[in-house]
Scaffold this motif. Sequence first.
Motif, PDB file in Angstrom:
ATOM      1  N   GLY A   1       3.725  -4.247  -5.584  1.00  0.00           N
ATOM      2  CA  GLY A   1       2.815  -3.596  -4.763  1.00  0.00           C
ATOM      3  C   GLY A   1       3.336  -4.307  -3.061  1.00  0.00           C
ATOM      4  N   ASN A   2       4.124  -4.866  -3.071  1.00  0.00           N
ATOM      5  CA  ASN A   2       4.553  -5.638  -1.668  1.00  0.00           C
ATOM      6  C   ASN A   2       5.820  -4.421  -1.386  1.00  0.00           C
ATOM      7  OD1 ASN A   2       1.854  -7.424  -1.340  1.00  0.00           O
ATOM      8  ND2 ASN A   2       4.283  -8.991  -2.702  1.00  0.00           N
ATOM      9  N   TRP A   3       6.060  -3.950  -2.439  1.00  0.00           N
ATOM     10  CA  TRP A   3       7.556  -3.412  -1.770  1.00  0.00           C
ATOM     11  C   TRP A   3       6.950  -2.365  -0.085  1.00  0.00           C
ATOM     12  CZ3 TRP A   3      12.056  -2.976  -4.599  1.00  0.00           C
ATOM     13  CH2 TRP A   3      12.784  -4.770  -5.788  1.00  0.00           C
ATOM     14  N   ALA A   4       6.184  -1.738  -0.600  1.00  0.00           N
ATOM     15  CA  ALA A   4       6.290  -0.278   0.749  1.00  0.00           C
ATOM     16  C   ALA A   4       6.209  -1.022   1.402  1.00  0.00           C
ATOM     17  CB  ALA A   4       5.197   0.541  -0.517  1.00  0.00           C
ATOM     18  N   THR A   5       5.376  -1.717   1.189  1.00  0.00           N
ATOM     19  CA  THR A   5       4.644  -2.188   2.894  1.00  0.00           C
ATOM     20  C   THR A   5       5.706  -2.767   3.268  1.00  0.00           C
ATOM     21  OG1 THR A   5       2.821  -2.722   1.635  1.00  0.00           O
ATOM     22  CG2 THR A   5       3.081  -3.571   4.007  1.00  0.00           C
ATOM     23  N   SER A   6       6.371  -3.029   3.169  1.00  0.00           N
ATOM     24  CA  SER A   6       7.588  -3.963   3.615  1.00  0.00           C
ATOM     25  C   SER A   6       8.888  -3.667   4.713  1.00  0.00           C
ATOM     26  CB  SER A   6       8.341  -5.109   2.642  1.00  0.00           C
ATOM     27  OG  SER A   6       7.411  -6.221   3.001  1.00  0.00           O
ATOM     28  N   ILE A   7       9.034  -2.159   3.033  1.00  0.00           N
ATOM     29  CA  ILE A   7      10.406  -1.090   3.583  1.00  0.00           C
ATOM     30  C   ILE A   7       9.401  -0.157   4.686  1.00  0.00           C
ATOM     31  CG2 ILE A   7      11.318   0.762   2.529  1.00  0.00           C
ATOM     32  CD1 ILE A   7      11.139  -0.435  -0.312  1.00  0.00           C
ATOM     33  N   ALA A   8       7.971  -0.463   4.653  1.00  0.00           N
ATOM     34  CA  ALA A   8       7.671   0.874   5.858  1.00  0.00           C
ATOM     35  C   ALA A   8       7.748   0.012   7.253  1.00  0.00           C
ATOM     36  CB  ALA A   8       5.913   1.484   5.299  1.00  0.00           C
ATOM     37  N   GLY A   9       7.221  -0.674   7.492  1.00  0.00           N
ATOM     38  CA  GLY A   9       7.215  -1.986   8.239  1.00  0.00           C
ATOM     39  C   GLY A   9       8.926  -2.313   8.349  1.00  0.00           C
ATOM     40  N   GLY A  10      10.005  -2.412   8.047  1.00  0.00           N
ATOM     41  CA  GLY A  10      11.105  -2.318   8.229  1.00  0.00           C
ATOM     42  C   GLY A  10      11.626  -0.896   8.919  1.00  0.00           C
ATOM     43  N   SER A  11      11.202  -0.285   8.244  1.00  0.00           N
ATOM     44  CA  SER A  11      12.185   1.085   8.637  1.00  0.00           C
ATOM     45  C   SER A  11      11.402   1.198   9.565  1.00  0.00           C
ATOM     46  CB  SER A  11      12.195   2.389   7.579  1.00  0.00           C
ATOM     47  OG  SER A  11      10.904   3.022   7.022  1.00  0.00           O
ATOM     48  N   GLU A  12      10.206   1.287  10.034  1.00  0.00           N
ATOM     49  CA  GLU A  12       9.386   1.772  10.974  1.00  0.00           C
ATOM     50  C   GLU A  12       9.555   1.328  12.032  1.00  0.00           C
ATOM     51  OE1 GLU A  12       5.025   3.738  12.189  1.00  0.00           O
ATOM     52  OE2 GLU A  12       5.851   3.640  10.419  1.00  0.00           O
ATOM     53  N   PHE A  13       9.355  -0.073  12.034  1.00  0.00           N
ATOM     54  CA  PHE A  13       9.407  -0.678  13.852  1.00  0.00           C
ATOM     55  C   PHE A  13      10.566  -2.252  13.763  1.00  0.00           C
ATOM     56  CE2 PHE A  13       5.045  -0.097  12.268  1.00  0.00           C
ATOM     57  CZ  PHE A  13       5.076   0.490  12.986  1.00  0.00           C
TER      58      PHE A  13
ATOM     59  N   GLY B   1       3.043  13.844 -10.158  1.00  0.00           N
ATOM     60  CA  GLY B   1       3.663  13.735 -10.257  1.00  0.00           C
ATOM     61  C   GLY B   1       4.062  11.944  -8.981  1.00  0.00           C
ATOM     62  N   ALA B   2       4.947  12.088  -8.719  1.00  0.00           N
ATOM     63  CA  ALA B   2       5.527  11.170  -7.735  1.00  0.00           C
ATOM     64  C   ALA B   2       4.954  10.576  -6.030  1.00  0.00           C
ATOM     65  CB  ALA B   2       7.143  11.395  -7.025  1.00  0.00           C
ATOM     66  N   ASN B   3       4.247  12.047  -6.426  1.00  0.00           N
ATOM     67  CA  ASN B   3       3.731  11.248  -4.864  1.00  0.00           C
ATOM     68  C   ASN B   3       2.243  10.559  -4.984  1.00  0.00           C
ATOM     69  OD1 ASN B   3       5.941  12.461  -2.482  1.00  0.00           O
ATOM     70  ND2 ASN B   3       4.532  14.934  -2.462  1.00  0.00           N
ATOM     71  N   GLY B   4       1.851  11.137  -6.033  1.00  0.00           N
ATOM     72  CA  GLY B   4       0.645  10.826  -6.731  1.00  0.00           C
ATOM     73  C   GLY B   4       0.390   9.573  -7.056  1.00  0.00           C
ATOM     74  N   ILE B   5       1.617   8.783  -7.444  1.00  0.00           N
ATOM     75  CA  ILE B   5       1.871   7.973  -8.355  1.00  0.00           C
ATOM     76  C   ILE B   5       2.104   6.539  -7.044  1.00  0.00           C
ATOM     77  CG2 ILE B   5       4.552   6.990  -8.676  1.00  0.00           C
ATOM     78  CD1 ILE B   5       3.878   6.458 -11.191  1.00  0.00           C
ATOM     79  N   ASN B   6       2.472   7.032  -5.633  1.00  0.00           N
ATOM     80  CA  ASN B   6       2.475   5.872  -4.955  1.00  0.00           C
ATOM     81  C   ASN B   6       1.369   6.134  -3.911  1.00  0.00           C
ATOM     82  OD1 ASN B   6       5.395   5.843  -4.092  1.00  0.00           O
ATOM     83  ND2 ASN B   6       5.960   7.419  -4.034  1.00  0.00           N
ATOM     84  N   GLU B   7       0.718   7.078  -4.427  1.00  0.00           N
ATOM     85  CA  GLU B   7      -0.637   6.886  -3.096  1.00  0.00           C
ATOM     86  C   GLU B   7      -1.223   5.975  -4.561  1.00  0.00           C
ATOM     87  OE1 GLU B   7      -2.090   8.546  -0.942  1.00  0.00           O
ATOM     88  OE2 GLU B   7      -0.428   8.982  -0.177  1.00  0.00           O
ATOM     89  N   LEU B   8      -0.868   6.365  -5.896  1.00  0.00           N
ATOM     90  CA  LEU B   8      -1.878   5.302  -6.638  1.00  0.00           C
ATOM     91  C   LEU B   8      -1.117   3.691  -6.461  1.00  0.00           C
ATOM     92  CD1 LEU B   8      -4.205   4.653  -8.941  1.00  0.00           C
ATOM     93  CD2 LEU B   8      -2.129   4.623 -10.429  1.00  0.00           C
ATOM     94  N   LEU B   9      -0.505   3.491  -5.803  1.00  0.00           N
ATOM     95  CA  LEU B   9       0.196   2.659  -5.458  1.00  0.00           C
ATOM     96  C   LEU B   9      -0.306   1.476  -4.431  1.00  0.00           C
ATOM     97  CD1 LEU B   9       2.193  -0.096  -6.086  1.00  0.00           C
ATOM     98  CD2 LEU B   9       4.326   1.117  -5.021  1.00  0.00           C
ATOM     99  N   ILE B  10      -0.324   2.322  -3.255  1.00  0.00           N
ATOM    100  CA  ILE B  10      -1.068   1.995  -2.120  1.00  0.00           C
ATOM    101  C   ILE B  10      -3.076   1.873  -2.369  1.00  0.00           C
ATOM    102  CG2 ILE B  10      -1.902   2.400   0.082  1.00  0.00           C
ATOM    103  CD1 ILE B  10       0.774   4.407   0.408  1.00  0.00           C
TER     104      ILE B  10
END
Length: 448
Positions: free
Chosen positions: A59-71, A377-386
């Motif tokens: 659950g913490n991975w997506a946030t850290s990946i987004a933070g690092g890639s964007e900022f 599909g994959a998009n929905g599962i990522n939304e569920l993760l968030i």
Amino acid sequence: MKKEKTERTKQSWRKAQNAPSLSEVNNSVAIPKNAKFFRKLFAFMGPGALIAVGYVDPGNWATSIAGGSEFGYTLLSVILISNILAVLLQSLASKLGIVTGRDLAQASSDHFSKPFGFVLWILAELAIIATDIAEVIGSAIALNLLFGIPLIWGVCITALDIFLVLFLQHKGFRYIEVIVITLMVTILVCFGAEMVMSHPDMQAIAKGFIPQSEIVTNPAMLYIALGILGATVMPHNLYLHSSIVQTRQYARTKEGKKEAIRFSFIDSTFSLTIALLINASILILAAAAFYTTGQHNVAGIEDAYKLLNPTLGSSIASTIFAVALLASGQNSTLTGTLAGQIVMEGFLNIRLKPVVRRLLTRVLAIVPAVIITALYGANGINELLIFSQVILSMQLSFAVIPLVMFTSDKQKMGEFVNPTWLKIISWTVAIFIAVLNIYLLFYTLTSL
């Protein structure tokens, strides 16, 4: 006089305790008497690793990946601040368990009315289910990336980990700790290798650990920062830690408790430092691999996996990333099972067989994951993760505030009560987290 004071402290609890927390393993791990410092420390170490797992779950991975890639490296300071808050709260949880012989669920059940206690139980169960959803999704994504298993089948396969948990519980609590520590080391080694391959800017990393005003003034950056802070301290970890520290055979005396508190603090602080290194590594990897190459919109775990090999020029970078993800998902599974047992027994005094308890929690996590995967599909599962992280944010204060209340209550804690300076810091942190999560929830709902 001293005896009367002890009796008054005992009487501050409204009802007698029915059974020790996690009774099958309570007071089961031997502590060598008259041993040297490091030998005793080794015996006390283990619970901290189980706690640290919650800070590096999928659950913490997506946030850290987004933070690092964007900022880039800027949000490293937020990860550091989150870790400091975690050290404080986990130390309070372990102290509650050691001093009172009650876990946070038992203490809450004793202190609050039955209706409110029932509400707290429901909220705690929702937090555990949300955590389990993140573990299910993370493991399913890892199985898909490594072996090409369709997401919907990967979600179903995760149900098999029930048998691993039951086997380890039967073997003894130390076996669970060894497995968890092994998986944590695996994750750390994987990301250590990834960082070497990504050639990060060491000067920028050092600067990133210093808080920048831009984090507050830039709305997009602030939102991701709030996500990192809001999802770092897991509610179930506070219940879990207050229980598993009682697995050690420390003397239930004033001196014995003092020693247990000291060693428990060292254990959890060391393990949470490892968690800090892992979380920082995820963000650093995303910054070095994506931000510096102009790929600023890498938000999903699958996106990061697909882009790592071509970006880093390595054929194994993505595989190492997926192995770390699978280790993270399986690690969190072990602690989620224990937390569910602690919460149900502590609040309701209902003792289910471990297989029944695990099946119940896992089914409640798998069903929404299967439905969302089948439909979206994959998009929905990522939304569920968030969404699972938003649920966790909503529950956190309902665990933090009682914890601060109990450890600041002299009648409950006796001479181990939080000193005034710690009360001030603890209540400040509790209020900060409450405001933070209300804002994060409001922002998320208005952005839908």
